[in-house]
Design an enzyme around this catalytic site. Structure first.
Site, mmCIF file in Angstrom:
data_model
loop_
_atom_site.group_PDB
_atom_site.id
_atom_site.type_symbol
_atom_site.label_atom_id
_atom_site.label_comp_id
_atom_site.label_asym_id
_atom_site.label_seq_id
_atom_site.Cartn_x
_atom_site.Cartn_y
_atom_site.Cartn_z
ATOM 1 C CE LYS A 1 -6.304 -3.288 4.494
ATOM 2 N NZ LYS A 1 -6.805 -4.451 5.269
ATOM 3 C CE LYS B 1 -2.543 -1.661 3.597
ATOM 4 N NZ LYS B 1 -2.604 -3.106 3.460
#
Lengths: 357, 357
Positions: A223, A125
């Site tokens: 996220k 990420k």
């Protein structure tokens, strides 16, 4: 149609990376038959070194790497031929690079690959976090895919892209995106004390070594930020209000001190769940984000709602859009684990390979 | 990267077809920016005729067609230049043809398009029904897409393909795939009489003109068959046991006779729902299919289960696979309506266009 041959390079050979390498090898016949594609590993890199062969790494080398990875010895058991800086100059233009590290240092290397016309797949990420200005280009690049950044192999990012490609507008994204915190909520709901749940989950390897890394909500917030940016909202991390699932007074403690002090929170969490239950509700750790920002926090939801009936570690992501306004488009299921994560990366690689001319 | 120009042809200009045409026009800038693609309508065909221009139909022509479609006058108001047989010989090799008719006559034409190297998108389920032998080739062709055959724009087929591409094995597919029958179950659950629900739903256009076409479960069975075949199981329609939601004694009646006699079933359905409720359950019209066959029928499910909490017209599809074994991968949301169906077709067209060299 003839087979299209696409060289692939993996950065990272941990649990996900080695599972991915095995899946690439095991699915070669399937991918050839179904997609007329041949993905050829030409490079593998992790912290200990780099293996590279522009003609494709040999079956023997790949098996040795898989064997070494299974024994947690990784590349240091096999001949190291190159450094990571060498690798960058060696990547061919039509290659696909998969970043399955947790490194914060890969973004500029990946941008080089994209600039050369290659494809990039992220399970990592980190390249997508940071200021919007720094990452904006990545989000706009059709040769970058990052399905596994949210929900592992669940098709969340792909679905968002499909909605936007076809002219839909996203209004709100809501969901439970942490298996660990989903498990925590399910156990608290059953009446198990907070400190006991955390101690057990840590022992079984379901949390980070320091459980506060999960409990902080920071990973869920990352996220949510990635989903928001995918939806077209140029948000920063500071646009998300994040509630940690531990008390601020415990921030400064060492891991062991925190574990010892966790039972001071038992009563408070038990009480919050008891109150929710009294009203026919329960609590879930929910991320909710829209064009202006969002929240990541423990929310009261009806027991018989989709979030209320969510089972332990399952993820749940609901997309409300112009076309899916009354009832959202929902994707749910397990959102972690090396097999489903690696499959998500492999799926992205196949889709990129189909786009490479 | 330069724009890739892909000619597209639409078969069918009903609700979905005309919505699709509008979406193609409205999203041209979006698709150009996000995917470097330019989809150019060169052909439109429905029962009343064919419009064709290899250079792309003019803006004026397209607007006239949309205007005519909105007024249900379709192509008969605009100049018809070709017949459907002509069209087949005129389709260029790199074109994409979308079949949004409900015709049973298009399969061989579409096979011709595929054989010439073009792409085909189906919202029409008929070309995928029939004996496995007759359709096997279609299911194996990577240039055929049919997302909207199940759940309209919900990404069910794409997800199945992604799982199979990455080497997963599907074990079971289960779900509620009819908005109309979902609505019926939700209303029966509320205690509304069967005959009253059907009369109202028919009046509001939620059912086919003869509601038995929905109540027979045949359309759900077709979706289950398409999912099964996509999963790799060479099933026939006869491998599915289908329960109709009306009595066999009412088969021979005319539509009006059936509507008049529907109240003879009120007590039986009310009773079934009452019995389920007594055990903490409710009833849902569920398709369940595996490698050996399946069932399409009214099933008792716990009230607090995902199927039990499903709201009225929502669809719900759960995929149990080797990797998603304990908890299934679930996709749910509205599974009907021209906007989401057209968007599903457009999404397929974009994905195919990316694959065309």
């Amino acid at each position: 149609m003839s087979q299209k041959v696409i060289p692939v390079i993996l950065l990272g050979l941990g649990n996900v990376g080695s599972t991915l390498l095995r899946q690439i090898i095991d699915t070669q016949a399937t991918v050839a038959r179904r997609k007329m594609l041949h993905l050829v590993p030409i490079g593998l890199a992790d912290i200990s070194g780099v293996l590279f062969d522009p003609e494709g790494l040999s079956e023997n080398t790949l098996q040795a790497v898989l064997h070494a990875a299974a024994n947690k010895r990784l590349l240091d058991t096999v001949t190291q031929t190159r450094t990571l800086d060498d690798l960058e100059t060696l990547i061919p233009a039509r290659a696909i690079v998969a970043d399955v590290t947790a490194s914060t240092e890969t973004r500029s290397r990946l941008q080089t690959v994209l600039a050369a016309g290659g494809g990039v797949v992220l399970a990592n990420k980190n390249p997508l976090i940071g200021s919007w200005q720094a990452v904006q280009q990545l989000f706009g690049n059709p040769m970058l895919r990052y399905e596994c950044a949210v929900g592992a192999g669940l098709p969340v990012i792909d679905t968002l892209h499909y909605l936007l490609d076809t002219g839909d507008q996203v209004h709100q994204i809501e969901g439970c995106m942490s298996g660990t915190l989903g498990y925590l909520c399910a156990e608290l709901e059953r009446g198990i004390p907070y400190s006991q749940i955390i101690a057990q989950a840590r022992e079984q390897g379901y949390t980070e070594p320091d459980p506060r890394d999960d409990l902080s909500g920071h990973d869920v917030a990352r996220k949510a930020l990635i989903l928001a940016r995918t939806a077209g909202w140029p948000l920063e991390m500071t646009d998300l209000a994040v509630e940690a699932l531990y008390d601020e007074s415990l921030v400064a403690l060492s891991t062991e001190e925190f574990m010892a002090a966790a039972d001071t929170l038992d009563a408070a969490y038990a009480n919050r769940f008891r109150q929710a239950r009294a009203g026919g509700h329960t609590l879930r750790y929910v991320a909710q984000v829209g064009p202006e920002g969002g929240t990541v926090k423990l929310r009261s939801v009806p027991q018989d709602s989709p979030l209320g009936t969510l089972r332990g570690p399952a993820n749940y992501i609901a997309l409300r859009t112009q076309r899916y306004a009354d009832l959202p488009l929902v994707i749910s299921g397990p959102g972690a684990g090396p097999e489903v994560t690696a499959a998500g990366v492999l799926g992205d690689m196949i889709k990129l390979a189909q786009q490479i001319v």
